[in-house]
Write a protein that holds these residues in place. Sequence first.
Motif, PDB file in Angstrom:
ATOM      1  N   VAL A  38      37.579  87.685  46.384  1.00  0.00           N
ATOM      2  CA  VAL A  38      36.220  88.215  46.560  1.00  0.00           C
ATOM      3  C   VAL A  38      36.210  89.251  47.683  1.00  0.00           C
ATOM      4  N   HIS A  39      36.877  88.932  48.771  1.00  0.00           N
ATOM      5  CA  HIS A  39      36.884  89.826  49.934  1.00  0.00           C
ATOM      6  C   HIS A  39      37.588  91.138  49.622  1.00  0.00           C
ATOM      7  N   ARG A  40      38.659  91.064  48.839  1.00  0.00           N
ATOM      8  CA  ARG A  40      39.422  92.270  48.495  1.00  0.00           C
ATOM      9  C   ARG A  40      38.961  92.891  47.174  1.00  0.00           C
ATOM     10  N   GLU A  41      37.882  92.326  46.608  1.00  0.00           N
ATOM     11  CA  GLU A  41      37.304  92.833  45.354  1.00  0.00           C
ATOM     12  C   GLU A  41      38.343  92.890  44.234  1.00  0.00           C
ATOM     13  N   LYS A  42      39.101  91.812  44.147  1.00  0.00           N
ATOM     14  CA  LYS A  42      40.132  91.673  43.104  1.00  0.00           C
ATOM     15  C   LYS A  42      39.618  90.691  42.062  1.00  0.00           C
ATOM     16  N   ASP A  43      39.363  91.146  40.865  1.00  0.00           N
ATOM     17  CA  ASP A  43      38.794  90.284  39.822  1.00  0.00           C
ATOM     18  C   ASP A  43      39.905  89.483  39.125  1.00  0.00           C
ATOM     19  N   ILE A  44      39.980  88.204  39.439  1.00  0.00           N
ATOM     20  CA  ILE A  44      40.948  87.324  38.771  1.00  0.00           C
ATOM     21  C   ILE A  44      40.211  86.163  38.091  1.00  0.00           C
TER      22      ILE A  44
END
Length: 259
Positions: free
Chosen positions: A207-213
Motif C-alpha cells: 500500500v505504501h509503495r502503491e504496488k498492487d498485489i
Amino acid sequence: MAANFWTSSHFEQLLDPEEVDVVHQLDKDKGLTLEEFKLIKMHMTNCILKLAQSVKVRQRVVATAVTYMRRVYTRKSMSEYDPRLIAPTCLYLASKAEESTVQARLLVFYIKKLSNHLITKLIDEKYRYEIKEILEMEMKILEALNYYLVVFHPYRTLAQLLQDAGINDMSMTQLSWDSVNDTHKMDLILIHPPYLIALACMYIASVHREKDITTWFEELRVDMNVVKNISMEILDFYENYKISDERINAAFSKLDFNP
C-alpha cells in the motif's frame, strides 16, 4: 528444533490478545497500568537491540530474545522478574538457543558500558548486574518458559512470500523487512502465526509503495480480514507508541516502589 511450525511448541503456546494484555496482580498493586506495562516491554526491546549490536549477534537472536522476554511476562510479574535483568539474560539465552553463543561476561561488560546513556536515569549501581545474577536468572527464565525455547519468526516466510509474489522492488522489500523488525516491539509473535505477520508487513509495504498485489493475495486464500487487522495494529503502533524518558522513568519508579 521443530521443523514445522504447526507441530511446534510455538504453535501450541499461541495466546489470545486478552491473555497477553494482562498486568500481573503484583504489578497492579504498585500502580502499573497496561500502557506502562507495554511501554516497559517496548523499552527493553530497544535495550536488547542495542546490546545485541554491541556483542554483534544476528537479528534472529534479537527476535528470539524479545520473544522470550514477552513470553515471560505473560506468566510472571515485572516486580519479581526485573526487566533490567530479564532483557540481557534473554539475549544470553537466545544466543545459545540460536547457536550464536555470547559469553555472559561480555554481556556484563557492555551492560555497564552502555547503561550510562542507554537507560539514562534508570540504571544506578544496583541495577548493573553481574555474571552471577545473569546465570541465576537464566534458570528462572527457563522454568518460566517451561523449557520451551523454539521460536519461529516471520523472516524465512517473508523471503519466500516476496519471491512467490515476484517482488523485485527493493524499496518494498526493505520496507517489508523493516516492518517485521518493528513487530518485535509488539506482542504479535505471541498471538499470530509468523506467516500472517509476514503477510501483514507485505500488505503495508504494498500500500505504501502503491504496488498492487491484490490478485496474488486472493490466490493465497488467506483470511484478508485477519491480515488487514494485523496491519492496522502495526500502523496504530507507529502512530501512538512513543517512548520518552519521562514516561519510562515514571513506569519504573512504580516497579521500584516497595510499599
